[in-house]
Scaffold this active site. Structure first.
Site: not given
Length: 543
Positions: A336, A446, A451
């Site tokens: 993109e 998680k 995290w």
């Protein structure tokens, strides 16, 4: 949009891809293009000869009835004819559609049908792929690219023409017209996403500006030698073919190669004096391993190896630097974004006082934005986070070569935010301007409310001298929600144990973060563009 005083400059002079090739042919006509043929042999031509062939190709496209706005598919490796199509198709205001030959057959059919491709050009070695596709798609015809006489090629494809026969019938001069710069020059379809591949259409303007940005960032000029190693059938080979032509640099096209003949690519880098090349760590790693087997390592000082797809491990960067003097530069982007938006080459002067270890750690980051590209960090509520190196969120990107929508897709909102493209990558922006990814939104682990970065853990594991590659995924856990599992590929002839992996991880990770399992494998699954296929690893685990 704000509007000021009109300028008196040539603002109506369109930015066209054809002008890049014309400049190279006019000013540097004898600069070499070295290319590997279908049979594996190497051949040579130059910019003047290529421009004549592209002129013939433009006439041939006209003869096939390909009009402005038509889409022309290409199934090919990194061959000379593919490079000619890179410039010949946009030169007649048509769109060159990159057909990723590693897509699933159903997805390849979807891409051809969704883009409304009219003709498809196919390399002889890929005829089986084309023949399987032929009865499922509606195209006007097929053009076979081969080094053999057409009479020696047998195929079941309908309405077949042959590339060299078409060009032989045409004159060597073509009256190239200026094309509206906002017209699409190339089209590519994303991989590794949920649902069907999504179409990204690159305009002449966006690719021209990306080319200039890439040339400036990597300081590519006519004294360089560029090898586009990343497949030319995906993400326009990161814009390296256009940058090489735009800088009128010598080009080396490696054609088709496999892991078994990676030595030929390494030898070409040395023998042809390649100074700029692109590729994924999965490609550069075996090249480094091959170099290690040589009686004497080559001097590649000044060579820039732009590594993308995934973050290159420190062992790869240090290995090339210490053994050959080559600089592995981490580049970041996506289909993109044309795709490069950041690069990590030199350390900024104000950071010169960092220790060597700190500098190497900084080189692990995605680096600094290329001029023209803007990046920010988005929080879950849609607010922009500060550039403090601590505030973690989703990386969003905008700029003149960043897409603002997908082609012919009803719902674009999911991946865009107020004109910014949402990357799906999690990271921070440091006060010094460096971008640092910590994970993909879908890959971050998680565990117990905390995290764990799979990217950081993978790089730490690959810091072990016995380890070649590593992948870390999160797997469901009834108590902690997710727990990390590490897949490890040992170097040839080495044995790696769980204790070996824990030994290097304890330096950077707490005990609770260590993977519950370390699984030793011979190789890791990858997507069509060389990225670790964690989706497949997770799917296999759930089975």
């Amino acid at each position: 949009m704000l509007r000021g005083i009109p300028s008196t400059m040539g603002d109506t002079h369109p930015l066209n891809m054809t002008t890049l090739l014309r400049h190279a042919a006019d000013v540097y006509p004898t600069t070499e293009i070295v290319h590997r043929r279908i049979d594996g042999a190497w051949d040579r031509t130059d910019y003047a000869a290529m421009f004549r062939r592209v002129s013939r190709l433009a006439h041939a496209l006209d003869s096939l009835g390909i009009e402005p706005g038509a889409t022309v598919g290409v199934l090919d490796w990194n061959h000379l004819r593919h490079l000619e199509l890179y410039f010949g198709v946009p030169a007649v205001a048509a769109v060159m559609l990159q057909l990723n030959l590693r897509l699933a057959p159903a997805d390849l059919v979807y891409v051809v049908e969704h883009s409304k491709a009219q003709w498809i050009f196919v390399d002889e070695s890929l005829l089986p792929v084309a023949e399987e596709l032929a009865d499922k798609v509606d195209v006007a015809g097929w053009v076979v690219m081969t080094d053999k006489p057409s009479s020696e090629v047998t195929t079941s494809l309908p309405n077949v023409r042959f590339y060299e026969d078409l060009l032989a019938e045409q004159p060597e001069e073509y009256d190239f017209q200026f094309i509206e710069e906002t017209s699409a020059a190339y089209a590519g379809y994303t991989t590794g996403t949920t649902g069907r591949p999504k179409g990204v259409y690159y305009s002449h303007r966006s690719m021209y500006l990306h080319t200039m940005g890439l040339i400036a960032a990597l300081k590519i000029d006519y004294l360089d030698c560029v090898m586009p190693v990343t497949p030319m059938f995906h993400a326009v080979s990161w814009g390296f073919p256009q940058a090489a032509v735009g800088a009128a640099a010598k080009i080396v096209l490696p054609g088709r190669f496999t892991a078994d003949d990676i030595g030929s690519v390494a030898e070409a880098i040395v023998d042809e004096g390649v100074t700029v090349a692109n590729g994924a760590p999965s490609l550069f790693a075996p090249i480094l391993e091959y170099i290690r087997t040589l009686p004497q390592a080559p001097d590649l000082s000044g060579t820039r190896l732009v590594s993308g797809s995934t973050e290159p491990p420190l062992s790869l960067m240090k290995g090339f630097h210490d053994l050959t003097g080559a600089n592995v530069i981490h580049g970041y982007g996506a289909s993109e974004t044309s795709p490069l938006v950041t690069y990590n080459w030199r350390i900024k002067p104000e950071l010169a006082e960092l220790s060597d270890d700190e500098k190497w750690d900084l080189k692990r980051s995605q680096g600094l934005p290329i001029v023209g590209a803007e990046l920010a960090v988005l929080d879950p509520a849609g607010g922009v986070l500060p550039r403090d190196g601590k505030s973690v969120g989703e990386i969003i990107i905008r700029g003149p070569w960043v897409t603002t929508s997908y082609h012919d897709l009803a719902d674009n909102d999911e991946r865009f935010h107020d004109g910014w493209w949402r990357s799906g990558d999690v990271g921070v922006i440091m006060p010094s301007g460096y971008i640092k990814l910590t994970d993909r939104l879908k890959d971050v682990i998680k565990s117990g409310g905390e995290w764990i970065s799979s990217i950081d853990m993978e790089n730490a594991i690959m810091g072990h001298p016995k380890v070649l590659e590593a992948a870390v995924i999160g797997v469901p856990d009834p108590k902690f929600q997710e727990r990390p599992v590490a897949y490890v590929v040992p170097r040839s002839g080495e044995e790696v144990t769980k204790d070996d992996v824990y030994e290097v991880l304890r330096e950077r990770f707490a005990k609770w973060q260590l993977p519950d399992q370390v699984i030793i494998v011979e190789e890791l699954p990858r997507t069509s563009v060389g990225k670790l296929d964690k989706k497949l690893l997770r799917a296999n685990w759930s089975e």
